[in-house]
Design an enzyme around this catalytic site. Structure first.
Site, PDB file in Angstrom:
ATOM      1  N   SER A  24       0.834  -1.209   0.000  1.00  0.00           N
ATOM      2  CA  SER A  24       0.000   0.000   0.000  1.00  0.00           C
ATOM      3  C   SER A  24       0.864   1.252   0.000  1.00  0.00           C
ATOM      4  O   SER A  24       0.536   2.251  -0.652  1.00  0.00           O
ATOM      5  CB  SER A  24      -0.888   0.028   1.246  1.00  0.00           C
ATOM      6  OG  SER A  24      -1.686  -1.111   1.283  1.00  0.00           O
ATOM      7  N   THR A  48       1.194  -4.363   9.543  1.00  0.00           N
ATOM      8  CA  THR A  48       1.118  -5.684   8.909  1.00  0.00           C
ATOM      9  C   THR A  48       1.464  -6.742   9.933  1.00  0.00           C
ATOM     10  O   THR A  48       2.449  -6.607  10.664  1.00  0.00           O
ATOM     11  CB  THR A  48       2.070  -5.847   7.706  1.00  0.00           C
ATOM     12  OG1 THR A  48       2.164  -7.243   7.391  1.00  0.00           O
ATOM     13  CG2 THR A  48       3.487  -5.344   7.941  1.00  0.00           C
ATOM     14  N   ILE A  49       0.660  -7.788   9.959  1.00  0.00           N
ATOM     15  CA  ILE A  49       0.990  -8.881  10.882  1.00  0.00           C
ATOM     16  C   ILE A  49       2.307  -9.525  10.473  1.00  0.00           C
ATOM     17  O   ILE A  49       2.976 -10.137  11.277  1.00  0.00           O
ATOM     18  CB  ILE A  49      -0.123  -9.945  10.966  1.00  0.00           C
ATOM     19  CG1 ILE A  49      -0.324 -10.670   9.637  1.00  0.00           C
ATOM     20  CG2 ILE A  49      -1.419  -9.371  11.479  1.00  0.00           C
ATOM     21  CD1 ILE A  49      -1.108 -11.967   9.765  1.00  0.00           C
ATOM     22  N   ASP A  50       2.701  -9.371   9.200  1.00  0.00           N
ATOM     23  CA  ASP A  50       3.925 -10.032   8.713  1.00  0.00           C
ATOM     24  C   ASP A  50       5.193  -9.373   9.262  1.00  0.00           C
ATOM     25  O   ASP A  50       6.265  -9.978   9.248  1.00  0.00           O
ATOM     26  CB  ASP A  50       3.977  -9.988   7.175  1.00  0.00           C
ATOM     27  CG  ASP A  50       2.723 -10.549   6.528  1.00  0.00           C
ATOM     28  OD1 ASP A  50       2.038 -11.350   7.189  1.00  0.00           O
ATOM     29  OD2 ASP A  50       2.430 -10.187   5.378  1.00  0.00           O
ATOM     30  N   ARG A 104       1.058 -36.933  19.977  1.00  0.00           N
ATOM     31  CA  ARG A 104       1.075 -36.573  18.561  1.00  0.00           C
ATOM     32  C   ARG A 104       2.050 -35.431  18.277  1.00  0.00           C
ATOM     33  O   ARG A 104       2.416 -34.668  19.176  1.00  0.00           O
ATOM     34  CB  ARG A 104      -0.309 -36.054  18.140  1.00  0.00           C
ATOM     35  CG  ARG A 104      -1.320 -37.136  17.937  1.00  0.00           C
ATOM     36  CD  ARG A 104      -2.681 -36.517  17.674  1.00  0.00           C
ATOM     37  NE  ARG A 104      -3.632 -37.543  17.296  1.00  0.00           N
ATOM     38  CZ  ARG A 104      -4.940 -37.402  17.349  1.00  0.00           C
ATOM     39  NH1 ARG A 104      -5.468 -36.275  17.773  1.00  0.00           N
ATOM     40  NH2 ARG A 104      -5.733 -38.383  16.971  1.00  0.00           N
ATOM     41  N   MET A 135       0.565 -17.428   9.428  1.00  0.00           N
ATOM     42  CA  MET A 135       0.705 -16.508   8.286  1.00  0.00           C
ATOM     43  C   MET A 135       2.076 -15.827   8.299  1.00  0.00           C
ATOM     44  O   MET A 135       2.940 -16.157   9.102  1.00  0.00           O
ATOM     45  CB  MET A 135      -0.405 -15.470   8.331  1.00  0.00           C
ATOM     46  CG  MET A 135      -1.737 -15.983   7.858  1.00  0.00           C
ATOM     47  SD  MET A 135      -2.935 -14.629   7.824  1.00  0.00           S
ATOM     48  CE  MET A 135      -4.201 -15.347   6.787  1.00  0.00           C
ATOM     49  N   ARG A 178       3.329 -14.399   4.984  1.00  0.00           N
ATOM     50  CA  ARG A 178       3.799 -14.296   3.582  1.00  0.00           C
ATOM     51  C   ARG A 178       5.221 -14.825   3.465  1.00  0.00           C
ATOM     52  O   ARG A 178       5.505 -15.903   3.935  1.00  0.00           O
ATOM     53  CB  ARG A 178       3.665 -12.857   3.091  1.00  0.00           C
ATOM     54  CG  ARG A 178       2.448 -12.632   2.258  1.00  0.00           C
ATOM     55  CD  ARG A 178       2.569 -11.433   1.364  1.00  0.00           C
ATOM     56  NE  ARG A 178       2.781 -10.198   2.112  1.00  0.00           N
ATOM     57  CZ  ARG A 178       3.184  -9.066   1.567  1.00  0.00           C
ATOM     58  NH1 ARG A 178       3.426  -9.026   0.274  1.00  0.00           N
ATOM     59  NH2 ARG A 178       3.339  -7.993   2.278  1.00  0.00           N
ATOM     60  N   GLN A 226      -5.458 -14.597  13.204  1.00  0.00           N
ATOM     61  CA  GLN A 226      -4.280 -13.794  13.561  1.00  0.00           C
ATOM     62  C   GLN A 226      -4.493 -12.326  13.207  1.00  0.00           C
ATOM     63  O   GLN A 226      -3.813 -11.450  13.702  1.00  0.00           O
ATOM     64  CB  GLN A 226      -3.043 -14.297  12.794  1.00  0.00           C
ATOM     65  CG  GLN A 226      -2.612 -15.682  13.204  1.00  0.00           C
ATOM     66  CD  GLN A 226      -1.796 -16.377  12.130  1.00  0.00           C
ATOM     67  OE1 GLN A 226      -0.580 -16.416  12.205  1.00  0.00           O
ATOM     68  NE2 GLN A 226      -2.457 -16.943  11.143  1.00  0.00           N
ATOM     69  N   ARG A 227      -5.407 -12.075  12.302  1.00  0.00           N
ATOM     70  CA  ARG A 227      -5.638 -10.699  11.852  1.00  0.00           C
ATOM     71  C   ARG A 227      -6.795 -10.035  12.603  1.00  0.00           C
ATOM     72  O   ARG A 227      -6.759  -8.846  12.882  1.00  0.00           O
ATOM     73  CB  ARG A 227      -5.944 -10.716  10.352  1.00  0.00           C
ATOM     74  CG  ARG A 227      -4.796 -11.180   9.483  1.00  0.00           C
ATOM     75  CD  ARG A 227      -4.428 -10.139   8.475  1.00  0.00           C
ATOM     76  NE  ARG A 227      -5.568  -9.765   7.667  1.00  0.00           N
ATOM     77  CZ  ARG A 227      -5.769 -10.154   6.394  1.00  0.00           C
ATOM     78  NH1 ARG A 227      -4.881 -10.924   5.807  1.00  0.00           N
ATOM     79  NH2 ARG A 227      -6.826  -9.762   5.730  1.00  0.00           N
TER      80      ARG A 227
HETATM   81  O1  F6P Z   1      -0.023  -9.734   4.493  1.00  0.00           O
HETATM   82  C1  F6P Z   1      -0.911 -10.117   5.489  1.00  0.00           C
HETATM   83  C2  F6P Z   1      -1.492 -11.479   5.217  1.00  0.00           C
HETATM   84  O2  F6P Z   1      -2.316 -11.836   6.314  1.00  0.00           O
HETATM   85  C3  F6P Z   1      -0.465 -12.564   4.940  1.00  0.00           C
HETATM   86  O3  F6P Z   1       0.164 -13.017   6.122  1.00  0.00           O
HETATM   87  C4  F6P Z   1      -1.332 -13.576   4.234  1.00  0.00           C
HETATM   88  O4  F6P Z   1      -0.531 -14.387   3.381  1.00  0.00           O
HETATM   89  C5  F6P Z   1      -2.277 -12.723   3.428  1.00  0.00           C
HETATM   90  O5  F6P Z   1      -2.298 -11.460   4.050  1.00  0.00           O
HETATM   91  C6  F6P Z   1      -3.669 -13.256   3.335  1.00  0.00           C
HETATM   92  O6  F6P Z   1      -4.417 -12.424   2.506  1.00  0.00           O
HETATM   93  P1  F6P Z   1      -6.015 -12.462   2.409  1.00  0.00           P
HETATM   94  O7  F6P Z   1      -6.572 -11.690   3.566  1.00  0.00           O
HETATM   95  O8  F6P Z   1      -6.314 -11.796   1.121  1.00  0.00           O
HETATM   96  O9  F6P Z   1      -6.447 -13.881   2.464  1.00  0.00           O
END
Ligand code: F6P
Length: 358
Positions: free
Chosen positions: A116, A137-139, A174, A181, A183, A283-284
């Site tokens: 962005s 960004t969570i990344d 197990r 996530m 990326r 996670q988001r």
């Molecule tokens: O970049 C943030 C992220 O959550 C990545 O970790 C993940 O690969 C991607 O976005 C998922 O995107 P979407 O919300 O379009 O499924």
């Protein structure tokens, strides 16, 4: 600066509402009017432009405790080459610039990740827009900042998942695989894996071998530990270098599935029972934890101060326990992956975690 806009762009994360609230509160010092643009850049393409006036009732109350972004966002497509509903591609950049001008904005705060920020820097250059950006960004892959909004909460969610998986892993003897996530970046997996007591952490930045994982699990068996926790970042490739993707019915492709690949490999080569949990968007969408609320609040205040001073094309960043500002290019050109030499990688090694390489 009389009138400023805010928009959230790219994938949502925890802490965005806290940032919006903070921007509004700080703007009161300068008697700025603040408007919130809906759905990222898309709001600026609508006629009339899609926005809401921000005021105390809209930003107070429990808003900053909530995940997501009440302004809406989008992470689909590049506005310079945007795929419309009819399947045709068009350039929406002039429309977005026009939207900014129609609103008579003196400045715009863009809360977004590297993608962005790249887009809005290009728009700002072309349309002479006054922008300041806030990294989220969570990344956690934006350069020049130690932390981006949303990362900390995403790690906390993954740690909680590992805490829960531990009990069921031990009960059934197990190997529990948790796919997280991130990326192309392994920050969530590395941080959550250490905090959540993982035995194996796989990240895209470090090569690994299935035999290395199995060796680790066998060593644990020798110590009479018959269960394990494996954290794998979604961007990890197979041993042959293939990337796992999910393809959705609308044609969108997203990383996912490497956890199942690992389970198959381990089951084939051992008598260990495996199960896979893909954590995904929880996670988001989680409630922002204290760290993200604090970071978002500090970033929001600083971003408004930058606009008030007429310092444009800057990104706020967290460095050495405080907020600073850097050129937006510094944030986007120094895409931040896990460095093999960073201390958390050493920490993982020292804890006996298998993290690849051998
Ligand atoms: O970049 C943030 C992220 O959550 C990545 O970790 C993940 O690969 C991607 O976005 C998922 O995107 P979407 O919300 O379009 O499924």
């Amino acid at each position: 600066m009389r009138k400023i806009g805010i928009l959230t762009s790219g994938g949502d994360c925890a802490g965005l509402n806290a940032a919006i609230r903070s921007i509004f509160y700080r703007a009161q010092k300068y008697e700025m009017e603040v408007i919130g643009i809906k759905d990222g850049s898309l709001g600026l393409t609508k006629r009339p432009v899609d926005f809401i006036e921000l005021n105390y009732p809209t930003v107070s109350g429990s808003l900053f405790r909530e995940g997501g972004t009440f302004l809406g966002t989008t992470n689909r497509g590049d506005p310079f080459n945007f795929k419309g509903d009819d399947g045709k591609y068009s350039d929406l950049s002039d429309k977005i610039i026009e939207g900014y001008k129609l609103l008579k904005l003196d400045g715009l705060i863009v809360i977004g990740g590297d993608g962005s920020m790249k887009i809005f820097k290009k728009l700002a250059d072309r349309g002479k827009l006054n922008i300041v950006t806030i990294p989220k960004t969570i990344d956690n892959d934006v350069g020049a900042t130690e932390s981006s909004i949303g990362f900390n909460t995403a790690v906390a969610v993954a740690v909680e998942a590992l805490d829960n998986l531990q009990a069921t892993a031990a009960s059934h003897h197990r190997a529990m695989i948790l796919e997280v996530m991130g990326r192309d970046a392994g920050h969530i997996a590395l941080n959550a894996g250490i905090a959540g007591g993982a035995d194996v952490i796989l990240i895209p930045e470090l090569p690994y071998a299935i035999d290395g994982i199995i060796k680790k699990l066998n060593e644990m068996k020798k110590h009479n530990i018959r269960h394990s926790l494996i954290v794998v970042a979604e961007g990890v490739k197979t041993e042959n270098g293939e990337t796992y993707m999910n393809k959705y019915a609308d044609g969108e492709k997203r990383l996912g599935g490497i956890g199942d690949y690992l389970a198959t490999q381990i089951i084939k080569k051992t008598d260990i029972e495996c199960r896979v949990t893909t954590l995904g968007h929880v996670q988001r969408g989680a409630r922002p934890n204290a760290n993200d609320r604090i970071l978002a609040s500090a970033f929001g205040v600083y971003a408004v101060d930058l606009l008030a001073k007429g310092k444009f094309n800057r990104m706020v960043a967290w460095q050495n326990r405080g907020v600073v500002d850097v050129a937006i290019e510094d944030g986007i050109n120094t895409y931040k992956l896990v460095d093999q030499n960073e201390s958390l990688v050493d920490t993982a090694f020292a804890l006996g975690i298998y993290i690849g390489i051998t």
